[in-house]
Scaffold this active site. Structure first.
Site, PDB file in Angstrom:
ATOM      1  CB  CYS A  64      -0.942  -0.138   1.125  1.00 55.25           C
ATOM      2  SG  CYS A  64      -0.201   0.108   2.610  1.00 55.25           S
TER       3      CYS A  64
HETATM    4  O1  LIG Z   1      -0.899   3.452   2.759  1.00 60.06           O
HETATM    5  C1  LIG Z   1      -2.087   3.032   2.849  1.00 60.06           C
HETATM    6  C2  LIG Z   1      -2.684   2.300   4.013  1.00 60.06           C
HETATM    7  O2  LIG Z   1      -1.782   1.982   4.848  1.00 60.06           O
HETATM    8  C3  LIG Z   1      -3.055   3.589   1.681  1.00 60.06           C
HETATM    9  O3  LIG Z   1      -2.435   2.924   0.509  1.00 60.06           O
HETATM   10  C4  LIG Z   1      -3.517   4.987   1.850  1.00 60.06           C
HETATM   11  O4  LIG Z   1      -4.190   5.004   2.852  1.00 60.06           O
HETATM   12  C5  LIG Z   1      -4.349   5.292   0.810  1.00 60.06           C
HETATM   13  O5  LIG Z   1      -5.521   4.671   0.521  1.00 60.06           O
HETATM   14  P1  LIG Z   1      -6.638   5.253  -0.285  1.00 60.06           P
HETATM   15  O6  LIG Z   1      -6.257   5.038  -1.878  1.00 60.06           O
HETATM   16  O7  LIG Z   1      -7.809   4.080   0.002  1.00 60.06           O
HETATM   17  O8  LIG Z   1      -7.090   6.276   0.193  1.00 60.06           O
END
Ligand SMILES: O=C(CO)[C@H](O)[C@H](O)COP(=O)(O)O
Length: 145
Positions: A64
């Site tokens: 992520c």
């Molecule tokens: O690092 C992360 C979680 O630990 C995610 O990638 C980050 O929060 C972005 O998520 P989204 O695109 O759903 O907002």
């Protein structure tokens, strides 16, 4: 080996992750944004971890943006020891001393050359046979159970 891969986006090294793993001779089982599944990090990263827990995959690599959510999600799955690694030495240590079976990657931090170093170190290392190291891993199972 069979490697489950999950990412919540195709940002950064997520776009080259599957080919880098396949180039190293492994078979990829994709989840999240690297296929057509849901992309919520908690959902797709825990799917990849469940593949390891159930024996469908030997190991998993989860991503992520920060790598934090990916590692937390994976570590909620029984039998999974996920390590968030941003350098090759940490990846080798995670395999050797922690018998980590899931590698978590930050898409924010990891460049393509660094990913290659991390993957090479991860796949080259194996779990320590040292009695003390094995006792620590066994204790993790005790806590879990
Ligand atoms: O690092 C992360 C979680 O630990 C995610 O990638 C980050 O929060 C972005 O998520 P989204 O695109 O759903 O907002």
């Amino acid at each position: 080996m069979r490697i489950s891969v999950a990412s919540d986006s195709l940002d950064g090294v997520a776009s080259i992750l599957i080919s880098e793993i396949e180039e190293r001779g492994h078979t990829v089982i994709p989840h999240g944004a690297v296929t057509d599944e849901r992309t919520d990090w908690a959902w797709c990263c825990s799917r990849a971890a469940e593949d390891v827990s159930s024996g469908v995959a030997d190991q998993a690599i989860v991503c992520c943006w920060t790598g934090t959510g990916a590692s937390i999600a994976a570590n909620k799955v029984p039998g999974v020891r996920a390590a968030l690694c941003s350098d090759a030495a940490t990846a080798a240590g995670a395999r050797r001393w922690n018998d980590a079976n899931v590698l978590a990657i930050s898409l924010r931090l990891i460049s393509a050359p660094l990913l290659e170093e991390i993957l090479d170190a991860w796949f080259a290392a194996s779990a320590s046979l040292d009695e003390n190291d094995q006792a620590n891993i066994a204790y993790l199972s005790e806590i879990e159970n």
